[in-house]
Design a protein around this motif. Sequence first.
Motif, PDB file in Angstrom:
ATOM      1  N   SER A 199       0.848  -1.184   0.000  1.00 55.10           N
ATOM      2  CA  SER A 199       0.000   0.000   0.000  1.00 55.10           C
ATOM      3  C   SER A 199       0.883   1.233   0.000  1.00 55.10           C
ATOM      4  O   SER A 199       1.345   1.682   1.043  1.00 55.10           O
ATOM      5  N   GLY A 208      -4.729   3.635  -5.594  1.00 53.72           N
ATOM      6  CA  GLY A 208      -4.602   2.202  -5.332  1.00 53.72           C
ATOM      7  C   GLY A 208      -5.889   1.425  -5.531  1.00 53.72           C
ATOM      8  O   GLY A 208      -5.873   0.277  -5.966  1.00 53.72           O
ATOM      9  N   THR A 209      -7.003   2.058  -5.217  1.00 56.38           N
ATOM     10  CA  THR A 209      -8.257   1.314  -5.311  1.00 56.38           C
ATOM     11  C   THR A 209      -8.618   1.023  -6.772  1.00 56.38           C
ATOM     12  O   THR A 209      -9.138  -0.055  -7.092  1.00 56.38           O
ATOM     13  N   HIS A 210      -8.278   1.961  -7.677  1.00 55.50           N
ATOM     14  CA  HIS A 210      -8.501   1.686  -9.096  1.00 55.50           C
ATOM     15  C   HIS A 210      -7.548   0.584  -9.564  1.00 55.50           C
ATOM     16  O   HIS A 210      -7.938  -0.306 -10.323  1.00 55.50           O
ATOM     17  N   ASN A 258      -6.276  -1.868  -7.947  1.00 58.35           N
ATOM     18  CA  ASN A 258      -6.758  -3.180  -7.520  1.00 58.35           C
ATOM     19  C   ASN A 258      -7.911  -3.659  -8.393  1.00 58.35           C
ATOM     20  O   ASN A 258      -7.981  -4.832  -8.763  1.00 58.35           O
ATOM     21  N   LYS A 259      -8.819  -2.749  -8.712  1.00 60.96           N
ATOM     22  CA  LYS A 259      -9.952  -3.143  -9.561  1.00 60.96           C
ATOM     23  C   LYS A 259      -9.457  -3.529 -10.949  1.00 60.96           C
ATOM     24  O   LYS A 259      -9.918  -4.525 -11.527  1.00 60.96           O
ATOM     25  N   GLN A 286      -7.975  -6.968 -10.901  1.00 64.39           N
ATOM     26  CA  GLN A 286      -9.038  -7.970 -10.811  1.00 64.39           C
ATOM     27  C   GLN A 286      -9.665  -8.225 -12.194  1.00 64.39           C
ATOM     28  O   GLN A 286      -9.884  -9.376 -12.591  1.00 64.39           O
ATOM     29  N   PRO A 296     -15.781  -0.107 -15.872  1.00 59.18           N
ATOM     30  CA  PRO A 296     -16.573   0.868 -16.627  1.00 59.18           C
ATOM     31  C   PRO A 296     -16.034   2.290 -16.558  1.00 59.18           C
ATOM     32  O   PRO A 296     -16.374   3.113 -17.401  1.00 59.18           O
ATOM     33  N   VAL A 298     -14.459   5.725 -13.838  1.00 59.78           N
ATOM     34  CA  VAL A 298     -14.455   6.329 -12.505  1.00 59.78           C
ATOM     35  C   VAL A 298     -15.303   7.593 -12.528  1.00 59.78           C
ATOM     36  O   VAL A 298     -15.635   8.125 -13.585  1.00 59.78           O
ATOM     37  N   VAL A 299     -15.628   8.066 -11.337  1.00 63.62           N
ATOM     38  CA  VAL A 299     -16.284   9.372 -11.241  1.00 63.62           C
ATOM     39  C   VAL A 299     -15.368  10.391 -10.572  1.00 63.62           C
ATOM     40  O   VAL A 299     -15.749  11.546 -10.411  1.00 63.62           O
TER      41      VAL A 299
END
Lengths: 467, 467
Positions: B45, B316-318, B320-321, B324, B338, B340-341
């Motif tokens: 992280s 980081g959260t993007h 990880n997605k 996946q 799809p 991000v916002v």
Amino acid sequence: MAVRRLVIVGGDAAGMSAASQARRLKGPDELEITAFERGHFTSYSACGIPYWAGGVVDGPDALIARTPEEHRRRGIDLRTRTEVTELDVAGQRVRARDLESGTERWHGFDGLVLATGARPVRPPIEGIDARGVYGVQTLDDGRALIDGLAKLDPAGPHRAVVIGAGYIGVEMAEALSLRGFEVTVIERAAQPMATLDPDMGALVREAMCGMGIEVVTGTEVTSLVTGPDGPDGPESAVTAVVAGEREFPAEVVVLGLGVRPETSLARAAGLPLGDSGGLLTDPAMRVRGHGNIWAGGDCVEVWDLVAGRTRHIALGTHANKHGQVIGSNVGGGYATFPGVVGTAVSKVCDLEIARTGLLEAQATAAGLQFVTATVESTSRAGYYPGARPMTVKMLAERRTGRLLGVQIVGREGAAKRVDVAAVALTARMTVDQMTALDLGYAPPFSPVWDPVLVAARKAAAAVAGGA
Amino acid sequence: MAVRRLVIVGGDAAGMSAASQARRLKGPDELEITAFERGHFTSYSACGIPYWAGGVVDGPDALIARTPEEHRRRGIDLRTRTEVTELDVAGQRVRARDLESGTERWHGFDGLVLATGARPVRPPIEGIDARGVYGVQTLDDGRALIDGLAKLDPAGPHRAVVIGAGYIGVEMAEALSLRGFEVTVIERAAQPMATLDPDMGALVREAMCGMGIEVVTGTEVTSLVTGPDGPDGPESAVTAVVAGEREFPAEVVVLGLGVRPETSLARAAGLPLGDSGGLLTDPAMRVRGHGNIWAGGDCVEVWDLVAGRTRHIALGTHANKHGQVIGSNVGGGYATFPGVVGTAVSKVCDLEIARTGLLEAQATAAGLQFVTATVESTSRAGYYPGARPMTVKMLAERRTGRLLGVQIVGREGAAKRVDVAAVALTARMTVDQMTALDLGYAPPFSPVWDPVLVAARKAAAAVAGGA
């Protein structure tokens, strides 16, 4: 046709929000507003009563958003301690009784708002009207409770029984616990919090027991035992609660069995009521079939956007929204209340409890087939100080994957995460769509996969793997 | 066509999530996975580095989700300290250099994942490569910083300058403040947090100053002054930062100027890059026009669902997605990202900062006209202990009322409220629709009108009142 003489029955959230919003749009020259309130208080937060009782907040003043005098200064003719005893729909008038003087008079209207609220369920058992037994629905109820607690012998035992383990029940259990009472909660169902599925309710039970609160479930209260009301007084004070095979000594009993819509006035007048006895309205909050009668707050049934039916949900936040909508429409504007998805949050000590959408039983009753997914996660990045565990349960419709409901039980940072699901339900998202939601991430606020996303991934996998 | 020899370039979130997910779907008999990582660490992280630096969390182990050894045990051939120096797209091979031995070799693939991350912006100014100047992009960077801080003379002055007041800048300002440094943040723009509108950035500035952090804005750093590296050493350690007319003495300088996609490998290979230099992919995270090359994480541009364009957002959260999604597709499944916002949350001490959707300038650049609404509210019912103020700003498209963005600055309980807006943006809701959202309400969690709803009401009124 423009309303010129508005009468409002009930002076709390829905009624007075409606009055205030209507007054904002139309001055006293255009619109006369008369509001009748049975109690002493107006525009208060009944949801705050458990925190007042627990000594967490001061009351009652802190819980009052606007006093009768403040309403009057804004040109609202507000009559407290005045009960409306009859509604004459055809004659467009209500009969109101001054509870101090006992005098009654008729008041005409060309627009009416029914905001009569709800009343706590009181089981028809022996002793239920004894001294020491309290409801906590109105601020007057709260004051009676606080006064009663203050009169207890400080040196004597402090034992409290809460009947019913719903929101009010668990919040009152915390409050009485904070005041040093030994607290027992007695619940008829197998687990506390019937607003959750039993597997999630079991987590609440476990946490409550860990806090030293006795939780007795699967047990019905059958009677209350009473004793002398004073050294030589009549046998009118509660001394114990009988439930199952046991007798629980108690100086204080609190009713936490939930509430029913208070619609006796509407029923007598022949207005349309739903299955739960709540008034039925259109989206503009007009009573169905009655163009100049509006109703809002705890006395109405709301449209459940997930199940596609009306339901009674007593909650201050809905009441405020209803009032806002009614006031706009009365004032010549246009507003609607599209419905609810069934969101509710609560806490017992540091345990946070949240739900939105449908429970398993509700989904089944609505004719929906579903998959479930339950995950454990944390409120912050696992390595960040203060990360606390939470359990998230998600229901998704079989085949379509549409989100049907979410329940969360955890500690700090758990409850308000349910809002993400509330918006997703409103937008009729699938759990697969939810897996890609761009939720806020930083270590102090969330693991890199937010707990709601982890649940959505598991639910989406269950949908994809299902038949 | 099924991938049988997968090569991954970059061993952090996107790369190793892809590897793990692909391995979950296909065993070593079906799919060979080789991953190259330039540094010492995998699956960590980077967002946690400021908290490690501030002594809030232990590092580096706590920040590592999965070590190289753990990946190897799952059947991934992971080579750390190995840099990929060339990509031969037509020949389906990469050249990798062992950074310890200096030897290079070609490795063939029939599927490739580029997850090369980002590099911190280093302004081309005198002294920028001096000792005492740190980036905080990788865990190796974090270790260099921690080691450098430990070597400072405990009795000497502890003065730090952070160049740039974005997320990393303000988080590092907090971290160094926690370690007892006198901290100055120097920012070229008029306000800190260029990820917020200036009026909201001003609130962050005010709060940072209240924390004893000096915030110098509208000022560009022009050079770093260096001095002796030791008693008789060369002039190679930073001693001060020159900005505007002033010289700021500093033993430590941290670069918080943001990051750029690290795509030199991709650029040399002729892969398609966007305006910001990030790789362009399709929703399945395949590099456009290249059926067997995927890319994810900080080296790609993501689709901005609100503005309708691609944008570089390192988070980081993007990553990880993306990993996946890539792993699922490599493994023979089907998944898409799809877009991000634009949600981001951060904190400086107890100040919480959040945004989602478009800023005013971004909306204008996207050709959108809008109204704004800014409200003050609180995190809990006003009367409930711990209620803290927050400011919510909302942008809505003119006429249609579609939500365009939300920014929140407040204290405890402020930041994650932005998630409600993130979901509403994804669902393309109007602010009028948002006013009816069924968000969780109870006094410990929210005022009866949640701050986001208050903002939505004001924004909806602005839309309705607009031309």
